[in-house]
Design an enzyme around this catalytic site. Structure first.
Site, PDB file in Angstrom:
ATOM      1  N   THR A  80      48.287  -5.407 -94.005  1.00 46.43           N
ATOM      2  CA  THR A  80      47.148  -4.966 -94.828  1.00 46.43           C
ATOM      3  C   THR A  80      46.993  -3.445 -94.805  1.00 46.43           C
ATOM      4  O   THR A  80      46.752  -2.817 -95.840  1.00 46.43           O
ATOM      5  CB  THR A  80      45.816  -5.554 -94.301  1.00 46.43           C
ATOM      6  OG1 THR A  80      45.976  -6.949 -94.078  1.00 46.43           O
ATOM      7  CG2 THR A  80      44.683  -5.327 -95.272  1.00 46.43           C
ATOM      8  N   HIS A 195      43.881 -15.710 -95.116  1.00 48.71           N
ATOM      9  CA  HIS A 195      44.777 -15.145 -94.086  1.00 48.71           C
ATOM     10  C   HIS A 195      45.416 -16.294 -93.320  1.00 48.71           C
ATOM     11  O   HIS A 195      44.768 -17.295 -93.046  1.00 48.71           O
ATOM     12  CB  HIS A 195      43.976 -14.247 -93.139  1.00 48.71           C
ATOM     13  CG  HIS A 195      44.826 -13.388 -92.252  1.00 48.71           C
ATOM     14  ND1 HIS A 195      45.565 -13.892 -91.214  1.00 48.71           N
ATOM     15  CD2 HIS A 195      45.066 -12.057 -92.286  1.00 48.71           C
ATOM     16  CE1 HIS A 195      46.228 -12.907 -90.636  1.00 48.71           C
ATOM     17  NE2 HIS A 195      45.953 -11.778 -91.269  1.00 48.71           N
ATOM     18  N   ASP A 254      47.827  -7.957-101.098  1.00 50.60           N
ATOM     19  CA  ASP A 254      48.278  -6.924-100.159  1.00 50.60           C
ATOM     20  C   ASP A 254      49.723  -7.101 -99.677  1.00 50.60           C
ATOM     21  O   ASP A 254      50.418  -6.117 -99.441  1.00 50.60           O
ATOM     22  CB  ASP A 254      47.294  -6.739 -98.982  1.00 50.60           C
ATOM     23  CG  ASP A 254      47.154  -7.956 -98.080  1.00 50.60           C
ATOM     24  OD1 ASP A 254      47.642  -9.044 -98.431  1.00 50.60           O
ATOM     25  OD2 ASP A 254      46.522  -7.806 -97.004  1.00 50.60           O
TER      26      ASP A 254
HETATM   27  C1  GP9 Z   1      42.373  -7.632 -90.606  1.00 50.27           C
HETATM   28  C2  GP9 Z   1      42.912  -7.948 -91.961  1.00 50.27           C
HETATM   29  C3  GP9 Z   1      44.145  -8.788 -91.883  1.00 50.27           C
HETATM   30  O1  GP9 Z   1      41.290  -6.762 -90.618  1.00 50.27           O
HETATM   31  O2  GP9 Z   1      43.078  -6.810 -92.722  1.00 50.27           O
HETATM   32  O3  GP9 Z   1      45.237  -8.056 -91.449  1.00 50.27           O
HETATM   33  P1  GP9 Z   1      46.745  -8.475 -91.701  1.00 50.27           P
HETATM   34  O4  GP9 Z   1      47.148  -9.370 -90.559  1.00 50.27           O
HETATM   35  O5  GP9 Z   1      46.881  -9.185 -93.007  1.00 50.27           O
HETATM   36  O6  GP9 Z   1      47.440  -7.187 -91.705  1.00 50.27           O
HETATM   37 MN    MN Z   2      46.695  -8.704 -95.052  1.00 48.72          MN
END
Ligand code: GP9
Ligand code: MN
Length: 412
Positions: A80, A195, A254
C-alpha cells in the site's frame, strides 16, 4: 551531487511527452479525493457469482468516469505504501523493503507540497495506527498538513473487522470530517476491508463465495463486493454533502490481492492457465478519474501505471508537471502519451508487448514471441528509469532540485 541530478533531469526531459493542453488548469481550485482501493484487481470487474455482479457499483461508475482498463500497479514489497509513494511522487518504489521506512526524511517534490503553495489543504485519511508503514514519519515530508488516523475515528467492535474499521464506517465518518475541512483540499483516503485474508462478518456477506476450494480466492469476491458497496455509499454521501460537484474523484487499486501462490485456483476462475503473461495481466488494477462536471464516461485502453498519476492530476489543477517537479511518469491524457510501463521487477509493458522473466509476449494475444527481445532503447529506458529513481532515493538527490515552493515539514 547536483550534476548527477542534472543527468537524470536530461533523461526525464527526453522522455517527457507533455500534457493535454485542453485539460490544463481546467479544474484549478477544485478539491481532489484520491482513494486507495485495497487489493482490488481488474479481473473482478464485470464478473458474476451465481448471477450476481461482484462490483455492480464500479461497473456503473467506470462508465461515468475516465476509466483506464490497462493500468498496471508498480508496487514492490512496500505494498500500500509503495502505491502511495508512486502516486504522490512519480518516483518508483525501491526493489527491497519499503521506501516509507528506508527514506522518510528525504527531500521530496510530492503533489501535496506543490498544491499547498496554491492554497490547498492536504491530508490523508486511514483508520489504522498512524505508525503503520511509518506513515506518520513520511507524510510531513510529502507535504501533508494532516493525517487523520485511527485516533480520529470512532472504532467499536461492531464497526470493525479484520484489520480495523469497516470501509462503510470509514467513509461515513470521513465525509463528515471533509465537510468541515478547509477547501480546496487534496485528500487521500485508504480503504482497508478488502485486505488479505478477506474476512467479513456474515451479515456483510451479500454475495456468494467462489467455490475453487482455495479459501483466499473464494472469500476475495465477498470483501470486494463489500468494498464496492461502500464506494457506492461514499459517492452518495459526497453528493448529499454538496462536495461532489466541487471534487475530482480518483480511485486506484493499490496492488494485487491474490498472489501467485493461488494460481491453481485462479486458473479455475479465469478458465485458462496462468502463464507468466497472464500473471502480469493480473497486475492490472482499476484506475478511474471522475471530473466534477463530467456528463459521459469513456474507457481508455492505453497502457498506464501509478507513475503517471501525479503529472495527470497536476495538469488538471493548472500546474505544469515538468516545471514543478521531477517526474518519471507523464500526463495520461497527453496526446503524445507513450504507452510504456515498467514494473518494479523490471517487467516492461507497452501497447505491443509484455517482456517478463526474459520472455516476450504479444500483449493483446498473449502468444509467446519466441526468440524476440524488446528494442534496445526500450531495455535501456526501463533499466535507467528504475536505476535513476533508486539513485534519487538512496542519495536524496531532490535536495538539489530547484524548488519553487515551500516544503517545510508540518506536524501530522
Ligand atoms: C495498512 C494497510 C494495508 O495500514 O495500508 O497494508 P498492505 O498490507 O496492503 O500494504
Ligand atoms: Mn494494500
Amino acid at each position: 551531487n547536483d550534476s548527477e541530478l542534472a543527468g537524470i533531469q536530461n533523461f526525464i526531459r527526453s522522455n517527457d511527452t507533455g500534457v493535454n493542453a485542453e485539460l490544463h488548469g481546467k479544474y484549478k481550485g477544485k478539491n481532489v479525493v484520491v482513494i486507495s482501493l485495497e487489493s482490488l484487481q481488474d479481473f473482478v470487474l464485470g464478473m458474476k457469482v451465481n448471477g450476481k455482479e461482484v462490483t455492480p457499483f464500479l461497473n456503473q461508475y467506470t462508465k461515468q468516469s475516465y476509466f483506464f482498463d490497462n493500468f498496471y500497479h508498480q508496487t514492490g514489497q512496500g505494498k500500500t505504501s509503495d502505491a502511495e509513494f508512486l502516486i504522490d511522487n512519480s518516483l518508483y518504489p525501491t526493489d527491497r523493503g519499503a521506501v516509507f521506512f528506508t527514506n522518510p526524511t528525504n527531500t521530496y517534490t510530492a503533489t501535496p507540497s506543490i498544491l499547498r503553495k496554491d492554497g490547498y489543504y492536504t491530508s490523508v485519511m486511514h483508520a489504522n495506527n498512524a505508525s503503520f508503514w511509518n506513515r506518520n514519519m513520511m507524510y510531513p515530508h510529502l507535504g501533508y498538513d494532516r493525517f487523520y488516523n485511527e485516533k480520529d475515528y470512532k472504532i467499536t467492535p461492531d464497526t470493525s473487522v479484520g484489520w480495523g474499521l469497516k470501509d462503510e464506517n470509514f467513509f461515513e465518518q470521513s465525509v463528515n470530517i471533509m465537510k468541515t475541512m478547509p477547501q480546496p483540499f487534496y485528500n487521500r483516503m485508504i480503504t482497508l476491508t478488502n485486505h488479505y485474508p478477506f474476512e467479513l462478518d456474515p451479515k456483510d456477506q451479500t454475495i456468494d463465495k467462489l467455490n475453487t476450494g482455495d479459501a483466499t480466492v473464494d472469500n476475495y469476491v465477498t470483501t470486494v463486493h463489500y468494498l464496492d458497496q461502500s464506494l457506492k455509499q461514499f459517492i452518495d454521501e459526497m453528493k448529499a454533502s454538496g462536495l461532489y460537484d466541487k471534487t475530482i474523484i480518483v480511485m486506484y487499486g493499490d496492488h494485487y490481492g491474490i498472489s501467485e501462490n493461488h494460481n491453481a485456483a485462479m486458473s479455475k476462475v479465469l478458465g485458462k492457465e496462468i502463464t507468466p503473461y497472464e500473471h502480469i495481466q493480473l497486475q492490472r488494477t482499476p484506475f478511474l478519474i471522475h471530473f466534477p462536471d463530467q456528463k459521459t464516461g469513456e474507457t481508455i485502453h492505453k497502457v498506464t501505471g501509478d507513475i503517471n498519476v501525479k503529472p495527470t492530476i497536476l495538469n488538471l489543477l493548472g500546474e505544469d508537471p515538468a516545471k514543478t517537479s521531477l517526474n518519471f511518469g507523464n500526463d495520461m491524457f497527453a496526446p503524445n502519451y507513450k504507452q510504456f510501463v515498467v514494473l518494479r521487477d523490471g517487467t516492461i509493458v507497452t501497447d505491443k508487448y509484455i517482456y517478463t522473466g526474459e520472455k516476450m509476449y504479444d500483449r493483446l494475444t498473449g502468444k509467446e514471441l519466441v526468440g524476440q527481445k524488446p528494442p534496445k532503447e526500450d531495455l535501456d529506458k526501463a533499466q535507467k528509469s528504475l536505476k535513476y529513481s533508486d539513485d534519487i532515493i538512496s542519495k536524496d538527490l531532490l535536495r538539489f532540485y530547484k524548488i519553487k515552493y515551500d516544503v517545510v515539514d508540518t506536524k501530522s
